[in-house]
Design an enzyme around this catalytic site. Structure first.
Site, PDB file in Angstrom:
ATOM      1  N   LYS A  90      -0.350   4.728   4.690  1.00 42.93           N
ATOM      2  CA  LYS A  90      -1.208   3.764   5.416  1.00 42.93           C
ATOM      3  C   LYS A  90      -0.656   3.524   6.826  1.00 42.93           C
ATOM      4  CE  LYS A  90      -3.616  -0.615   4.949  1.00 42.93           C
ATOM      5  NZ  LYS A  90      -4.899  -0.018   5.377  1.00 42.93           N
ATOM      6  N   HIS A  95       0.844  -1.202   0.000  1.00 45.48           N
ATOM      7  CA  HIS A  95       0.000   0.000   0.000  1.00 45.48           C
ATOM      8  C   HIS A  95       0.875   1.247   0.000  1.00 45.48           C
ATOM      9  CE1 HIS A  95      -3.263  -2.726   1.216  1.00 45.48           C
ATOM     10  NE2 HIS A  95      -4.084  -1.783   0.785  1.00 45.48           N
TER      11      HIS A  95
HETATM   12  P1  NAD Z   1      -7.280   9.470   5.713  1.00 44.89           P
HETATM   13  O1  NAD Z   1      -6.392   9.658   6.909  1.00 44.89           O
HETATM   14  O2  NAD Z   1      -6.940  10.203   4.453  1.00 44.89           O
HETATM   15  O3  NAD Z   1      -8.801   9.859   6.096  1.00 44.89           O
HETATM   16  C1  NAD Z   1      -9.385   9.645   7.347  1.00 44.89           C
HETATM   17  C2  NAD Z   1     -10.169  10.916   7.666  1.00 44.89           C
HETATM   18  O4  NAD Z   1     -10.930  10.711   8.858  1.00 44.89           O
HETATM   19  C3  NAD Z   1      -9.236  12.115   7.921  1.00 44.89           C
HETATM   20  O5  NAD Z   1      -9.607  13.195   7.069  1.00 44.89           O
HETATM   21  C4  NAD Z   1      -9.486  12.432   9.387  1.00 44.89           C
HETATM   22  O6  NAD Z   1      -9.337  13.798   9.698  1.00 44.89           O
HETATM   23  C5  NAD Z   1     -10.926  11.946   9.534  1.00 44.89           C
HETATM   24  N1  NAD Z   1     -11.340  11.851  10.936  1.00 44.89           N
HETATM   25  C6  NAD Z   1     -10.599  11.493  12.027  1.00 44.89           C
HETATM   26  N2  NAD Z   1     -11.334  11.639  13.146  1.00 44.89           N
HETATM   27  C7  NAD Z   1     -12.565  12.074  12.756  1.00 44.89           C
HETATM   28  C8  NAD Z   1     -13.758  12.405  13.454  1.00 44.89           C
HETATM   29  N3  NAD Z   1     -13.835  12.344  14.799  1.00 44.89           N
HETATM   30  N4  NAD Z   1     -14.837  12.818  12.739  1.00 44.89           N
HETATM   31  C9  NAD Z   1     -14.783  12.908  11.398  1.00 44.89           C
HETATM   32  N5  NAD Z   1     -13.658  12.643  10.685  1.00 44.89           N
HETATM   33  C10 NAD Z   1     -12.574  12.211  11.358  1.00 44.89           C
HETATM   34  O7  NAD Z   1      -7.332   7.897   5.467  1.00 44.89           O
HETATM   35  P2  NAD Z   1      -7.891   7.128   4.198  1.00 44.89           P
HETATM   36  O8  NAD Z   1      -6.767   6.711   3.307  1.00 44.89           O
HETATM   37  O9  NAD Z   1      -9.043   7.852   3.609  1.00 44.89           O
HETATM   38  O10 NAD Z   1      -8.408   5.768   4.891  1.00 44.89           O
HETATM   39  C11 NAD Z   1      -9.369   5.811   5.932  1.00 44.89           C
HETATM   40  C12 NAD Z   1      -9.655   4.380   6.389  1.00 44.89           C
HETATM   41  O11 NAD Z   1     -10.274   3.642   5.326  1.00 44.89           O
HETATM   42  C13 NAD Z   1      -8.403   3.574   6.765  1.00 44.89           C
HETATM   43  O12 NAD Z   1      -8.719   2.745   7.856  1.00 44.89           O
HETATM   44  C14 NAD Z   1      -8.137   2.742   5.532  1.00 44.89           C
HETATM   45  O13 NAD Z   1      -7.394   1.582   5.784  1.00 44.89           O
HETATM   46  C15 NAD Z   1      -9.550   2.431   5.112  1.00 44.89           C
HETATM   47  N6  NAD Z   1      -9.738   2.020   3.720  1.00 44.89           N
HETATM   48  C16 NAD Z   1     -10.648   1.034   3.511  1.00 44.89           C
HETATM   49  C17 NAD Z   1     -10.946   0.632   2.226  1.00 44.89           C
HETATM   50  C18 NAD Z   1     -12.038  -0.379   2.013  1.00 44.89           C
HETATM   51  O14 NAD Z   1     -12.351  -0.719   0.863  1.00 44.89           O
HETATM   52  N7  NAD Z   1     -12.684  -0.851   3.084  1.00 44.89           N
HETATM   53  C19 NAD Z   1     -10.283   1.212   1.142  1.00 44.89           C
HETATM   54  C20 NAD Z   1      -9.362   2.224   1.380  1.00 44.89           C
HETATM   55  C21 NAD Z   1      -9.101   2.633   2.689  1.00 44.89           C
END
Ligand code: NAD
Length: 266
Positions: free
Chosen positions: A158, A154
């Site tokens: 991550k 990744h």
């Molecule tokens: P990222 O860090 O870019 O985004 C996470 C967001 O959540 C940030 O903008 C952060 O400020 C926000 N956040 C934190 N606390 C918060 C709160 N209390 N209220 C509202 N927002 C809040 O990360 P990302 O790359 O977008 O990934 C996020 C998650 O999704 C990770 O766990 C990642 O592994 C997962 N993910 C899952 C899949 C899937 O298909 N299931 C695919 C990609 C990523």
């Protein structure tokens, strides 16, 4: 359907907003960010590269759950558990893509699933969900003579490892063999490890660049190797799956569902 996005300024959050704006039958209910974030007050659609639509990024998650039929959560595990409570309290479906969930977080989702539909999947892409089924099947057919190793790569941002998808593939492989992943999982090798323990399912983690998500399940036998690989070209595949899951919840009874349920693969 009115869909809200918690974490709407994150990498996935922005993709999700774009996907909602582009999908028939969806209406963007709003988006939240972490209290204190400098994204609060920005236009949700503009952050996602679309024209401004007057919906500002907020920090009041409860108001968003009240205003939404479904909320999509790709944030961090500790926050996801709180969102689950709000979903239950306001009768709002919840789609959880956040990875790194531990037992306490899953317990919160299970509790919420008694009153509303909750979809949780470490990977929302169609291809990976097909791969999960294939992995279980191949592990069962090949049996213990083939060593199973799961390799994932990744992007450099991550924060959890191995990826939730790698662990889900491990669970599928273990299921195919009729064992519990916790009993056979080998997540770290370093130094003088000695020979491989028969029956282990090993994990290897690579991080770098902007890789959206590569996963390979290796079945290594004597004289041959079977490898099942999925590569995500960009993150839009996850956003598309999550929005599809949100629309699917419309006709569902309360319960905890997987992406395989959404896709009719379960
Ligand atoms: P990222 O860090 O870019 O985004 C996470 C967001 O959540 C940030 O903008 C952060 O400020 C926000 N956040 C934190 N606390 C918060 C709160 N209390 N209220 C509202 N927002 C809040 O990360 P990302 O790359 O977008 O990934 C996020 C998650 O999704 C990770 O766990 C990642 O592994 C997962 N993910 C899952 C899949 C899937 O298909 N299931 C695919 C990609 C990523």
């Amino acid at each position: 359907m009115k869909i809200g996005i918690v974490g709407c300024a994150g990498r996935m959050g922005r993709m999700l907003v774009s996907e909602i704006l582009a999908t028939d039958g969806c209406e963007l209910a709003g988006g939240t960010e972490a209290p204190g974030s400098d994204m609060i007050g920005r236009d949700v659609a503009e952050l996602a590269g679309a024209d401004a639509m007057g919906l500002k990024v907020g920090d009041d998650a409860e108001a968003l759950f009240k205003a939404s039929d479904a909320v999509i959560d790709f944030t961090v595990p500790a926050v996801t558990a709180g969102h689950a409570e709000l979903a239950g309290a306001h009768g709002c479906a919840l789609i959880v893509g956040t990875t790194g969930l531990e037992d306490a977080h899953m317990d919160a989702l299970t509790k919420t699933a008694a009153t509303v539909a909750v979809v949780q999947a470490a990977n929302m892409s169609v291809g990976v969900n097909v791969l999960l089924g294939l992995t279980e099947q191949v592990a069962g057919v090949l049996g213990d003579d083939y060593d199973i190793e799961i390799v994932e790569m990744h992007h450099r941002h991550k924060v959890d490892a191995p990826s939730g998808t790698a662990l889900a593939l491990g669970t599928a492989a273990a299921g195919g063999r009729g064992v519990d992943l916790g009993a056979v999982s080998q997540r770290v090798r370093d130094g003088h490890t000695g020979p491989r323990t028969a029956g282990d399912i090993g994990f290897a983690t690579l991080r770098g660049g902007d890789v959206a998500g590569d996963h390979t399940v290796v079945f290594a036998g004597d004289g041959e190797r079977v490898e099942l690989t999925h590569k995500a070209g960009d993150r839009s595949v996850f956003a598309r799956g999550a929005v599809r899951a949100a629309l699917w919840t419309k006709d569902q009874s309360p319960g905890l569902y997987s992406m395989r349920d959404v896709l009719g693969l379960a």
